[in-house]
Design a protein around this motif. Structure first.
Motif, PDB file in Angstrom:
ATOM      1  N   GLY A  53       0.799  -1.219   0.000  1.00  0.00           N
ATOM      2  CA  GLY A  53       0.000   0.000   0.000  1.00  0.00           C
ATOM      3  C   GLY A  53       0.833   1.272   0.000  1.00  0.00           C
ATOM      4  O   GLY A  53       0.363   2.327  -0.437  1.00  0.00           O
ATOM      5  N   ASN A  54       2.088   1.197   0.463  1.00  0.00           N
ATOM      6  CA  ASN A  54       2.974   2.359   0.386  1.00  0.00           C
ATOM      7  C   ASN A  54       3.086   2.871  -1.044  1.00  0.00           C
ATOM      8  O   ASN A  54       3.073   4.073  -1.290  1.00  0.00           O
ATOM      9  CB  ASN A  54       4.371   1.992   0.895  1.00  0.00           C
ATOM     10  N   ALA A  55       3.224   1.937  -1.982  1.00  0.00           N
ATOM     11  CA  ALA A  55       3.392   2.289  -3.394  1.00  0.00           C
ATOM     12  C   ALA A  55       2.092   2.222  -4.171  1.00  0.00           C
ATOM     13  O   ALA A  55       1.920   2.913  -5.174  1.00  0.00           O
ATOM     14  CB  ALA A  55       4.419   1.358  -4.033  1.00  0.00           C
ATOM     15  N   TYR A  56       1.150   1.384  -3.699  1.00  0.00           N
ATOM     16  CA  TYR A  56      -0.106   1.156  -4.413  1.00  0.00           C
ATOM     17  C   TYR A  56      -1.315   1.264  -3.477  1.00  0.00           C
ATOM     18  O   TYR A  56      -2.086   0.322  -3.323  1.00  0.00           O
ATOM     19  CB  TYR A  56      -0.090  -0.232  -5.071  1.00  0.00           C
ATOM     20  N   PRO A  57      -1.500   2.414  -2.832  1.00  0.00           N
ATOM     21  CA  PRO A  57      -2.599   2.523  -1.859  1.00  0.00           C
ATOM     22  C   PRO A  57      -3.989   2.366  -2.476  1.00  0.00           C
ATOM     23  O   PRO A  57      -4.846   1.688  -1.911  1.00  0.00           O
ATOM     24  CB  PRO A  57      -2.407   3.914  -1.256  1.00  0.00           C
ATOM     25  N   LYS A  58      -4.204   2.983  -3.616  1.00  0.00           N
ATOM     26  CA  LYS A  58      -5.524   2.915  -4.254  1.00  0.00           C
ATOM     27  C   LYS A  58      -5.845   1.487  -4.699  1.00  0.00           C
ATOM     28  O   LYS A  58      -6.955   0.983  -4.491  1.00  0.00           O
ATOM     29  CB  LYS A  58      -5.563   3.867  -5.453  1.00  0.00           C
ATOM     30  N   GLU A  59      -4.839   0.835  -5.293  1.00  0.00           N
ATOM     31  CA  GLU A  59      -5.056  -0.511  -5.817  1.00  0.00           C
ATOM     32  C   GLU A  59      -5.297  -1.522  -4.695  1.00  0.00           C
ATOM     33  O   GLU A  59      -6.210  -2.359  -4.780  1.00  0.00           O
ATOM     34  CB  GLU A  59      -3.841  -0.940  -6.660  1.00  0.00           C
ATOM     35  N   ILE A  60      -4.499  -1.452  -3.626  1.00  0.00           N
ATOM     36  CA  ILE A  60      -4.682  -2.377  -2.502  1.00  0.00           C
ATOM     37  C   ILE A  60      -6.020  -2.116  -1.818  1.00  0.00           C
ATOM     38  O   ILE A  60      -6.749  -3.056  -1.473  1.00  0.00           O
ATOM     39  CB  ILE A  60      -3.515  -2.259  -1.494  1.00  0.00           C
ATOM     40  N   SER A  61      -6.372  -0.850  -1.637  1.00  0.00           N
ATOM     41  CA  SER A  61      -7.658  -0.518  -1.021  1.00  0.00           C
ATOM     42  C   SER A  61      -8.820  -1.068  -1.843  1.00  0.00           C
ATOM     43  O   SER A  61      -9.805  -1.575  -1.293  1.00  0.00           O
ATOM     44  CB  SER A  61      -7.817   1.005  -0.878  1.00  0.00           C
TER      45      SER A  61
END
Length: 293
Positions: free
Chosen positions: A213-221
């Motif tokens: 989520g550090n690098a991909y917060p929107k995608e993981i969320s």
């Protein structure tokens, strides 16, 4: 309201950005915090082990906590990481760190010492008895050298009032099921493995404390929210594009991998404190190639 509701969804154990002289880069830290919140994560974990906490002094840790509260400004809940293999030292930190604005403390189990299950129980009982905030147990045996058995987790959940949940990163689904089926109703069980989020939510976990989520917060969320809505086909489809990123992120060590991704996204300098070093040139190039795709 129980932590099971407050910390449902996507938490991110944020990295600690450093400048080239290895001092803390507070401007980058503010950018990282805003990047998380602007892209839909539900809460932030500061000073987790992904934040390279063992290399950060007590004074720096206190500064980071206060800075994090200030920049988050109550937009999302904050969890503070405080752990270690010296129980008395953990107790002293719990009593002296600025925890007023935190909703909970995430505490990794004692590393290297490999205590017995009774030793693990007594460690958590001791720190919970003095903590001003609820404790989340963190089980990550690949790093600590010792797994907290499901029976010990259930015992803590039922017998120790201030133990409110667990971040589970053992990779053992039999363990996950035993915990989920036997802890009290309001006990939080969340994932600590970015690559197992969907099946873990499918068996009853409430979300994830993520590195990716550090690098991909929107995608993981997005993946977590779909899974929590029982839309598992859609969650799998959304996660498909992240599989390679996950492999690249963890193929050398954490947080070198995620910092390389974040550096390429312009979020921070690619700097770690020893004994960690930046990703090897060949693996960093693989990340560049992936991002170009």
């Amino acid at each position: 309201m129980s932590l099971k509701n407050i910390l449902k969804g996507t938490g991110v154990a944020i990295v600690t950005p450093f400048k080239k002289d290895f001092s803390i880069d507070y401007e980058a830290l503010e950018n990282v915090i805003n990047y998380q919140i602007d892209n839909g994560i539900n809460y932030i974990v500061t000073l987790g082990t992904t934040g390279e906490t063992p290399t950060i002094s007590v004074e720096e840790q206190k500064e980071i906590i206060l800075f994090t509260y200030e920049k988050i400004n109550e937009r999302v809940p904050v969890v503070v990481g405080i752990g270690g293999n010296n129980t008395q030292n953990v107790i002293e930190h719990l009593q002296s760190y600025p925890l007023d604005e935190a909703v909970a403390v995430l505490s990794a189990s004692p590393y290297y010492s490999k205590p017995s299950q009774e030793g693990l129980y007594q460690h958590y009982k001791a720190i919970a008895s003095v903590s001003p905030k609820p404790i989340l147990v963190y089980n990550v045996p690949a790093r600590t050298g010792k797994s907290i058995d499901a029976s010990t987790v259930v015992r803590l959940a039922k017998e120790v009032k201030n133990i409110a949940g667990i971040k589970e990163a053992s990779g053992d689904f039999a363990q996950f099921v035993k915990i989920i089926n036997n802890v009290p109703e309001d006990f939080l069980v969340t994932s600590g493995d970015d690559n197992l989020i969907i099946p873990q939510i499918a068996i009853g976990m409430q979300g994830v404390i993520s590195v990716m989520g550090n690098a991909y917060p929107k995608e993981i969320s997005t993946v977590v929210n779909l899974a929590l809505e029982n839309k598992f086909a859609e969650a799998n489809a959304a996660y498909k594009d992240l599989v390679e990123a996950c492999e690249l992120m963890f193929n050398e060590n954490n947080p070198a991998g995620v910092k390389a991704f974040m550096h390429e996204k312009g979020l921070l300098e690619n700097v770690l404190r020893l004994p960690l070093v930046a990703l090897s040139e060949s693996n960093h190039q693989k990340i560049k190639n992936y991002l170009k795709k």
